[in-house]
Design a protein around this motif. Structure first.
Motif, PDB file in Angstrom:
ATOM      1  N   GLY A 184      -6.313  -3.320   3.779  1.00  0.00           N
ATOM      2  CA  GLY A 184      -7.295  -4.180   3.110  1.00  0.00           C
ATOM      3  C   GLY A 184      -7.129  -4.174   1.595  1.00  0.00           C
ATOM      4  N   ASN A 185      -7.825  -5.086   0.957  1.00  0.00           N
ATOM      5  CA  ASN A 185      -7.796  -5.161  -0.504  1.00  0.00           C
ATOM      6  C   ASN A 185      -8.456  -3.939  -1.117  1.00  0.00           C
ATOM      7  OD1 ASN A 185      -6.599  -7.644  -0.298  1.00  0.00           O
ATOM      8  ND2 ASN A 185      -8.528  -8.776  -0.453  1.00  0.00           N
ATOM      9  N   LYS A 186      -7.843  -3.438  -2.169  1.00  0.00           N
ATOM     10  CA  LYS A 186      -8.393  -2.246  -2.809  1.00  0.00           C
ATOM     11  C   LYS A 186      -8.777  -2.531  -4.244  1.00  0.00           C
ATOM     12  CE  LYS A 186      -6.046   0.942   0.155  1.00  0.00           C
ATOM     13  NZ  LYS A 186      -5.212   2.091   0.307  1.00  0.00           N
TER      14      LYS A 186
ATOM     15  N   VAL B 121      -9.600  -3.443  13.418  1.00  0.00           N
ATOM     16  CA  VAL B 121     -10.409  -2.739  12.431  1.00  0.00           C
ATOM     17  C   VAL B 121      -9.556  -1.709  11.686  1.00  0.00           C
ATOM     18  CG1 VAL B 121     -12.322  -1.107  12.146  1.00  0.00           C
ATOM     19  CG2 VAL B 121     -12.611  -3.126  13.574  1.00  0.00           C
ATOM     20  N   LEU B 122      -8.753  -0.969  12.424  1.00  0.00           N
ATOM     21  CA  LEU B 122      -7.892   0.046  11.812  1.00  0.00           C
ATOM     22  C   LEU B 122      -6.887  -0.591  10.861  1.00  0.00           C
ATOM     23  CD1 LEU B 122      -7.115   3.045  11.750  1.00  0.00           C
ATOM     24  CD2 LEU B 122      -5.491   2.554  13.594  1.00  0.00           C
ATOM     25  N   LEU B 123      -6.262  -1.680  11.267  1.00  0.00           N
ATOM     26  CA  LEU B 123      -5.299  -2.349  10.392  1.00  0.00           C
ATOM     27  C   LEU B 123      -5.975  -2.933   9.158  1.00  0.00           C
ATOM     28  CD1 LEU B 123      -2.996  -4.129  12.971  1.00  0.00           C
ATOM     29  CD2 LEU B 123      -2.363  -2.298  11.417  1.00  0.00           C
ATOM     30  N   ASN B 124      -7.185  -3.443   9.305  1.00  0.00           N
ATOM     31  CA  ASN B 124      -7.908  -3.965   8.136  1.00  0.00           C
ATOM     32  C   ASN B 124      -8.226  -2.860   7.146  1.00  0.00           C
ATOM     33  OD1 ASN B 124      -7.965  -6.701   8.620  1.00  0.00           O
ATOM     34  ND2 ASN B 124      -9.817  -6.591   9.850  1.00  0.00           N
ATOM     35  N   ARG B 125      -8.574  -1.685   7.654  1.00  0.00           N
ATOM     36  CA  ARG B 125      -8.884  -0.574   6.743  1.00  0.00           C
ATOM     37  C   ARG B 125      -7.634  -0.046   6.060  1.00  0.00           C
ATOM     38  NH1 ARG B 125     -13.920   2.880   9.117  1.00  0.00           N
ATOM     39  NH2 ARG B 125     -15.260   1.080   9.354  1.00  0.00           N
ATOM     40  N   LEU B 126      -6.505  -0.058   6.762  1.00  0.00           N
ATOM     41  CA  LEU B 126      -5.278   0.473   6.183  1.00  0.00           C
ATOM     42  C   LEU B 126      -4.649  -0.490   5.185  1.00  0.00           C
ATOM     43  CD1 LEU B 126      -3.583   2.092   9.305  1.00  0.00           C
ATOM     44  CD2 LEU B 126      -4.697   3.253   7.408  1.00  0.00           C
TER      45      LEU B 126
END
Length: 41
Positions: free
Chosen positions: A39-41, A32-37
């Motif tokens: 992720g697509n912006k 979850v942490l890696l996806n938030r860091l």
């Protein structure tokens, strides 16, 4: 059947299951942490 032995084995099995659960939660948290860091912006 030795009741004391069964309860001792259940305690050991419970600790093992708790350990597995904690590891799964830790891996999920890292994902979850890696996806938030990253992720697509």
């Amino acid at each position: 059947m030795d009741i004391a032995l069964v309860t001792a084995c259940l305690g050991i099995m419970g600790k093992g299951m708790l350990g597995i659960f904690v590891v799964i939660l830790a891996i999920w948290g890292c994902v979850v942490l890696l996806n938030r860091l990253t992720g697509n912006k």
